[in-house]
Scaffold this motif. Structure first.
Motif, PDB file in Angstrom:
ATOM      1  N   TYR A   1      -4.116   3.906  -0.074  1.00 43.41           N
ATOM      2  CA  TYR A   1      -4.569   3.054  -1.265  1.00 43.41           C
ATOM      3  C   TYR A   1      -3.824   1.673  -1.535  1.00 43.41           C
ATOM      4  O   TYR A   1      -2.521   1.533  -1.429  1.00 43.41           O
ATOM      5  N   HIS A   2      -4.510   0.696  -1.484  1.00 46.18           N
ATOM      6  CA  HIS A   2      -3.931  -0.668  -1.927  1.00 46.18           C
ATOM      7  C   HIS A   2      -3.598  -0.850  -3.332  1.00 46.18           C
ATOM      8  O   HIS A   2      -4.370  -0.764  -4.321  1.00 46.18           O
ATOM      9  N   LEU A   3      -2.298  -1.246  -3.544  1.00 41.22           N
ATOM     10  CA  LEU A   3      -1.503  -1.114  -4.831  1.00 41.22           C
ATOM     11  C   LEU A   3      -2.094  -2.552  -5.666  1.00 41.22           C
ATOM     12  O   LEU A   3      -2.160  -2.468  -6.650  1.00 41.22           O
ATOM     13  N   ASN A   4      -1.893  -3.641  -4.719  1.00 42.75           N
ATOM     14  CA  ASN A   4      -2.118  -4.905  -5.642  1.00 42.75           C
ATOM     15  C   ASN A   4      -3.306  -5.774  -5.209  1.00 42.75           C
ATOM     16  O   ASN A   4      -3.223  -6.882  -5.208  1.00 42.75           O
TER      17      ASN A   4
ATOM     18  N   GLU B   1       0.995  -1.226  -0.064  1.00 41.68           N
ATOM     19  CA  GLU B   1      -0.058  -0.033  -0.066  1.00 41.68           C
ATOM     20  C   GLU B   1       0.843   1.256  -0.047  1.00 41.68           C
ATOM     21  O   GLU B   1       2.047   1.313   0.278  1.00 41.68           O
ATOM     22  N   ILE B   2       0.356   2.211  -0.493  1.00 40.78           N
ATOM     23  CA  ILE B   2       1.023   3.608  -0.328  1.00 40.78           C
ATOM     24  C   ILE B   2      -0.008   4.583   0.451  1.00 40.78           C
ATOM     25  O   ILE B   2      -1.299   4.290   0.102  1.00 40.78           O
ATOM     26  N   GLY B   3       0.455   5.397   1.291  1.00 41.80           N
ATOM     27  CA  GLY B   3      -0.377   6.387   1.838  1.00 41.80           C
ATOM     28  C   GLY B   3       0.149   8.011   1.851  1.00 41.80           C
ATOM     29  O   GLY B   3       1.307   8.017   1.825  1.00 41.80           O
ATOM     30  N   GLY B   4      -0.840   8.722   2.063  1.00 41.22           N
ATOM     31  CA  GLY B   4      -0.213  10.186   2.458  1.00 41.22           C
ATOM     32  C   GLY B   4      -1.118  10.755   3.337  1.00 41.22           C
ATOM     33  O   GLY B   4      -2.225  10.649   3.672  1.00 41.22           O
TER      34      GLY B   4
ATOM     35  N   LEU C   1     -12.973   3.204   2.979  1.00 40.94           N
ATOM     36  CA  LEU C   1     -14.090   3.990   2.147  1.00 40.94           C
ATOM     37  C   LEU C   1     -14.349   3.090   0.905  1.00 40.94           C
ATOM     38  O   LEU C   1     -15.631   3.281   0.475  1.00 40.94           O
ATOM     39  N   THR C   2     -13.443   2.505   0.233  1.00 43.46           N
ATOM     40  CA  THR C   2     -13.614   1.519  -0.742  1.00 43.46           C
ATOM     41  C   THR C   2     -13.038   0.304  -0.792  1.00 43.46           C
ATOM     42  O   THR C   2     -12.065   0.415   0.106  1.00 43.46           O
ATOM     43  N   HIS C   3     -13.074  -0.623  -1.462  1.00 45.61           N
ATOM     44  CA  HIS C   3     -12.296  -1.906  -1.650  1.00 45.61           C
ATOM     45  C   HIS C   3     -10.848  -1.531  -1.743  1.00 45.61           C
ATOM     46  O   HIS C   3      -9.851  -2.313  -1.053  1.00 45.61           O
ATOM     47  N   LYS C   4     -10.464  -0.411  -2.459  1.00 46.50           N
ATOM     48  CA  LYS C   4      -9.034   0.009  -2.395  1.00 46.50           C
ATOM     49  C   LYS C   4      -8.398   1.244  -1.722  1.00 46.50           C
ATOM     50  O   LYS C   4      -7.076   1.330  -1.827  1.00 46.50           O
TER      51      LYS C   4
END
Length: 256
Positions: free
Chosen positions: A251-254, A25-28, A206-209
């Protein structure tokens, strides 16, 4: 710094070898911080209230729960654990706000006129433990949308500070500063060091990803020089501590 990078490399190498089902995942994050320094009166916590600044972070996560839907899956620590690497920018300014600086004495006027600004870059590795199963949290068909967590980490930081006084140029006229901050009692410029970080927070799906994340951290710096006031002054011998409040998106990358 070289030792810190070696430690990080070894940790990630071992994790990559052991983890067969890694996801990323990446996040801000954005927020504000409050730092307790040698500015203010040590026994008066309210004098620290105005030592607030901003923080901005980017983060990368790796976790190890299985993406496959095997019927004989074994749940364990890997189903609650994430490893987070983080790069964080922090800016802050410090000034005296206590009974001494608010007096009309010569020393009080000099204290009130002082200000230190700090810009800092934090990099670190953190371990996060989630109270609920990550498999269930990330499964779009599971009824789990909220997941609290706690974390601990080690940081290496770089900073640059600047000391000013509204009374004039203290470098040409040191008498513009209180006497206790004259001579070698100041540490103005750049520096670096280690810190430890303890924090807690929660994620909301919030959403699946995409997740919304809120966290509060407490960071202890192994340095008393970030605020430019060195520990050579007897009453200024406490290392800096920072509270950081942040809101972010992950955000989930893969994920499919």
């Amino acid at each position: 710094m070289r030792i810190f990078l070696t430690i990080v490399f070894v940790i990630f190498s071992s994790l990559q070898l052991k983890a067969q089902y890694n996801t990323y995942e990446i996040g801000g994050f954005i927020g504000f911080n409050n730092m307790q320094t040698d500015y203010g009166q040590p026994d008066e916590f309210s004098s620290y209230f105005k030592q607030n600044g901003q923080s901005l972070s980017i983060a990368h996560y790796i976790h190890f729960y299985e993406l496959t839907q095997r019927w004989n899956r074994k749940y364990g620590l890997h189903d609650h654990l994430m490893i987070k690497t983080e790069l964080q920018y922090i800016s802050n300014s410090f000034s005296h706000n206590d009974i001494y600086s608010n007096s009309n004495s010569e020393n009080g006027i000099k204290l009130k006129a002082m200000e230190t600004t700090v810009n800092m870059l934090n990099t670190g590795v953190n371990a996060e433990y989630y109270l609920k199963s990550l498999t269930n949290f990330f499964n779009p068909y599971a009824n789990v949308s909220f997941n609290p967590y706690v974390g601990v980490g080690v940081n290496y930081f770089f900073y640059n500070n600047d000391l000013t006084t509204s009374l004039g140029d203290w470098e040409n006229d040191p008498t513009l500063l209180p006497e206790k901050f004259s001579g070698d009692a100041l540490e103005v410029g750049s520096g670096h060091g280690f810190a430890v970080n303890f924090y807690g927070g929660a994620r909301y799906k919030l959403t699946h990803k995409t997740d919304l994340a809120l966290q509060v951290s407490s960071q202890y710096f192994f340095s008393d020089k970030i605020d430019a006031l060195d520990a050579k002054v007897e009453e200024n011998q406490s290392n800096e501590i920072m509270l950081n409040f942040q809101l972010g998106l992950v955000y989930h990358l893969n994920f499919n």
